[in-house]
Design a protein around this motif. Structure first.
Motif, PDB file in Angstrom:
ATOM      1  N   TYR A 202       0.747  -1.131   0.048  1.00 54.94           N
ATOM      2  CA  TYR A 202       0.141  -0.150   0.056  1.00 54.94           C
ATOM      3  C   TYR A 202       0.783   1.288  -0.107  1.00 54.94           C
ATOM      4  N   VAL A 203       1.789   1.268   0.871  1.00 53.38           N
ATOM      5  CA  VAL A 203       2.791   2.717   1.090  1.00 53.38           C
ATOM      6  C   VAL A 203       3.578   2.567  -0.409  1.00 53.38           C
ATOM      7  N   LEU A 208       4.896   5.544  -5.257  1.00 53.68           N
ATOM      8  CA  LEU A 208       5.018   5.602  -6.804  1.00 53.68           C
ATOM      9  C   LEU A 208       3.782   6.846  -7.089  1.00 53.68           C
ATOM     10  N   TYR A 209       2.767   6.928  -6.786  1.00 52.87           N
ATOM     11  CA  TYR A 209       2.058   7.953  -7.074  1.00 52.87           C
ATOM     12  C   TYR A 209       2.606   9.306  -6.901  1.00 52.87           C
ATOM     13  N   TRP A 210       3.055   9.577  -5.413  1.00 55.17           N
ATOM     14  CA  TRP A 210       3.671  10.800  -4.972  1.00 55.17           C
ATOM     15  C   TRP A 210       4.875  11.371  -5.979  1.00 55.17           C
ATOM     16  N   THR A 211       5.621  10.129  -6.284  1.00 56.04           N
ATOM     17  CA  THR A 211       6.665  10.503  -7.087  1.00 56.04           C
ATOM     18  C   THR A 211       6.739  10.571  -8.603  1.00 56.04           C
ATOM     19  N   ARG A 217       5.738   1.117 -15.715  1.00 56.57           N
ATOM     20  CA  ARG A 217       5.251  -0.279 -15.274  1.00 56.57           C
ATOM     21  C   ARG A 217       6.442  -0.874 -14.717  1.00 56.57           C
ATOM     22  N   LYS A 218       7.637  -0.753 -15.204  1.00 51.05           N
ATOM     23  CA  LYS A 218       8.803  -1.570 -14.944  1.00 51.05           C
ATOM     24  C   LYS A 218       9.139  -0.994 -13.611  1.00 51.05           C
ATOM     25  N   LYS A 219       9.387   0.166 -12.960  1.00 49.17           N
ATOM     26  CA  LYS A 219       9.622   0.462 -11.849  1.00 49.17           C
ATOM     27  C   LYS A 219       8.505   0.283 -10.785  1.00 49.17           C
ATOM     28  N   THR A 220       7.369   0.263 -11.307  1.00 48.71           N
ATOM     29  CA  THR A 220       6.181  -0.044 -10.384  1.00 48.71           C
ATOM     30  C   THR A 220       6.190  -1.493 -10.051  1.00 48.71           C
ATOM     31  N   THR A 221       6.401  -2.373 -11.029  1.00 53.71           N
ATOM     32  CA  THR A 221       6.629  -3.886 -10.684  1.00 53.71           C
ATOM     33  C   THR A 221       7.819  -4.096  -9.883  1.00 53.71           C
ATOM     34  N   LEU A 222       8.899  -3.430 -10.198  1.00 55.62           N
ATOM     35  CA  LEU A 222      10.131  -3.746  -9.168  1.00 55.62           C
ATOM     36  C   LEU A 222       9.917  -3.347  -7.633  1.00 55.62           C
ATOM     37  N   LEU A 223       9.401  -1.961  -7.653  1.00 55.83           N
ATOM     38  CA  LEU A 223       9.144  -1.695  -6.235  1.00 55.83           C
ATOM     39  C   LEU A 223       8.337  -2.766  -5.733  1.00 55.83           C
ATOM     40  N   LEU A 224       7.054  -2.867  -6.149  1.00 55.25           N
ATOM     41  CA  LEU A 224       5.886  -3.690  -5.499  1.00 55.25           C
ATOM     42  C   LEU A 224       6.466  -5.174  -5.116  1.00 55.25           C
ATOM     43  N   LEU A 276      13.802   3.710   0.857  1.00 56.43           N
ATOM     44  CA  LEU A 276      15.214   3.563   0.292  1.00 56.43           C
ATOM     45  C   LEU A 276      15.279   2.831  -0.994  1.00 56.43           C
ATOM     46  N   LEU A 277      14.290   1.883  -1.014  1.00 55.37           N
ATOM     47  CA  LEU A 277      14.224   1.115  -2.351  1.00 55.37           C
ATOM     48  C   LEU A 277      13.885   1.727  -3.741  1.00 55.37           C
ATOM     49  N   LEU A 278      12.762   2.493  -3.474  1.00 52.46           N
ATOM     50  CA  LEU A 278      12.535   3.507  -4.544  1.00 52.46           C
ATOM     51  C   LEU A 278      13.790   4.460  -4.780  1.00 52.46           C
ATOM     52  N   ASN A 279      14.145   5.115  -3.864  1.00 53.96           N
ATOM     53  CA  ASN A 279      15.344   6.049  -4.150  1.00 53.96           C
ATOM     54  C   ASN A 279      16.299   5.292  -4.980  1.00 53.96           C
ATOM     55  N   PHE A 280      16.655   4.025  -4.622  1.00 53.87           N
ATOM     56  CA  PHE A 280      17.910   3.131  -5.352  1.00 53.87           C
ATOM     57  C   PHE A 280      17.303   2.984  -6.753  1.00 53.87           C
ATOM     58  N   LEU A 281      16.037   2.763  -6.917  1.00 59.58           N
ATOM     59  CA  LEU A 281      15.401   2.322  -8.145  1.00 59.58           C
ATOM     60  C   LEU A 281      15.896   3.748  -9.284  1.00 59.58           C
ATOM     61  N   ASP A 282      15.558   4.764  -8.544  1.00 62.04           N
ATOM     62  CA  ASP A 282      15.697   6.300  -9.293  1.00 62.04           C
ATOM     63  C   ASP A 282      17.069   6.328  -9.577  1.00 62.04           C
ATOM     64  N   GLN A 283      17.877   6.125  -8.762  1.00 65.59           N
ATOM     65  CA  GLN A 283      19.221   6.638  -8.984  1.00 65.59           C
ATOM     66  C   GLN A 283      19.781   5.487 -10.232  1.00 65.59           C
ATOM     67  N   ILE A 284      19.197   4.367 -10.319  1.00 69.08           N
ATOM     68  CA  ILE A 284      19.930   3.411 -11.344  1.00 69.08           C
ATOM     69  C   ILE A 284      19.272   3.947 -12.498  1.00 69.08           C
ATOM     70  N   GLU A 285      17.918   4.128 -12.513  1.00 67.24           N
ATOM     71  CA  GLU A 285      17.445   5.014 -13.752  1.00 67.24           C
ATOM     72  C   GLU A 285      17.965   6.027 -14.223  1.00 67.24           C
ATOM     73  N   SER A 286      18.638   6.913 -13.383  1.00 66.40           N
ATOM     74  CA  SER A 286      19.302   8.204 -13.680  1.00 66.40           C
ATOM     75  C   SER A 286      20.572   7.958 -14.279  1.00 66.40           C
TER      76      SER A 286
END
Length: 290
Positions: A202-203, A208-211, A217-224, A276-286
């Motif tokens: 849920y969080v 994902l919505y807040w950011t 889809r890729k980031k949503t799947t990886l994060l969930l 922290l996981l979402l921040n990590f995914l953002d860093q990889i994408e950048s």
């Protein structure tokens, strides 16, 4: 004089919405108070505690709707027949007085209002907010899936036993039971970590919505998927710690970690790891985009 005119024009323009808001507040304020009182004071049914993520989710849903009010006003007033049907169903559910139906009537009526006032476009605009409210509405769903958690209970018990054995403790594992120091510990259905799993997912959706990543889809799947793995791993560690406390006679620590704020602190740390996981995914994408 101009301020009074603008205020009068605003009230006249939004009169129907103010009436609807007043009626909803009158009808559902006691229901929401009951939910929040139960979640905060842990005085609600154990199944309903599975939806305590609504403490932050429901206000966030209202925040989303408020932010989109100008887009809502620009939509044409176009009713969809399904909206009227949902309003009738939601009203019947509420009037039954049965707690389960009264709870479900809230997301049903809110969905019906979106369709009745603005049609499919209104529903799509507020679909994520409606989803957050629906997923935070207490139902019997956790009770219904409890009989199917046995494999997860066995897995947690076996893994916790394995960890404790590596720490040099005399542990015997039998199905969902661990015997430590002459004391028996059960990994009960409600200790299988489903509440932590629901909360982390849920969080994750909220983040994902807040950011602005909810449509990725890729980031949503990886994060969930990552949030689910974090939740399961954290619950294994939690049950291992509880078994250690109980098996070694540290009853005060067991109570603190199981029933008091120690468990809440642990859950908060788990949710922080999802961030922290979402921040990590953002860093990889950048890094990939450079």
């Amino acid at each position: 004089m101009q301020i009074n005119y603008k205020l009068s024009f605003t009230l006249e323009k939004n009169f129907i919405y103010l009436i609807i808001l007043a009626l909803l507040s009158l009808i559902y304020a006691p229901v929401l108070f009951h939910w929040y009182d139960g979640w905060l004071n842990k005085s609600i049914g154990i199944e309903h505690e599975y939806f305590s993520h609504g403490i932050i989710g429901i206000p966030f849903a209202f925040y989303i709707v408020w932010n989109q009010r100008k887009k809502w006003q620009r939509l044409p007033n176009q009713s969809h027949p399904l909206g009227f049907i949902l309003l009738i169903i939601g009203s019947i559910f509420y009037l039954t007085g049965v707690a389960e139906f009264v709870n479900l009537s809230l997301p049903i009526i809110l969905t019906g209002l979106c369709l009745w006032l603005k049609g499919i476009a209104g529903f799509k605009l507020n679909s994520f907010a409606l989803l957050l409210i629906a997923l935070a509405t207490p139902t019997s769903f956790p009770y219904l899936i409890t009989p199917f958690t046995l494999p997860l209970q066995k897995f947690i018990a076996g893994f916790a036993g394995f960890i404790l054995i590596q720490l040099g403790m005399d542990v015997t594992v039998e199905q969902i039971y661990l015997a430590v120091g002459g004391r028996l510990v059960e990994v009960a259905p409600y200790c299988a970590g489903l509440k932590m799993l629901f909360t982390s997912l849920y969080v994750g959706l909220m983040l994902l919505y807040w950011t602005g990543n909810i449509e990725n889809r890729k980031k949503t799947t990886l994060l969930l998927v990552g949030a689910a793995l974090i939740s399961v791993s954290a619950n294994i560690i939690r049950n291992t710690i509880l078994t250690f406390f109980h098996g070694t006679g540290r009853d005060q620590l067991f109570t603190w970690f199981h029933d008091s704020w120690g468990g809440d602190l642990y859950s908060a740390l788990m949710l922080a790891s999802v961030v922290l996981l979402l921040n990590f995914l953002d860093q990889i994408e950048s890094l990939k985009s450079q």
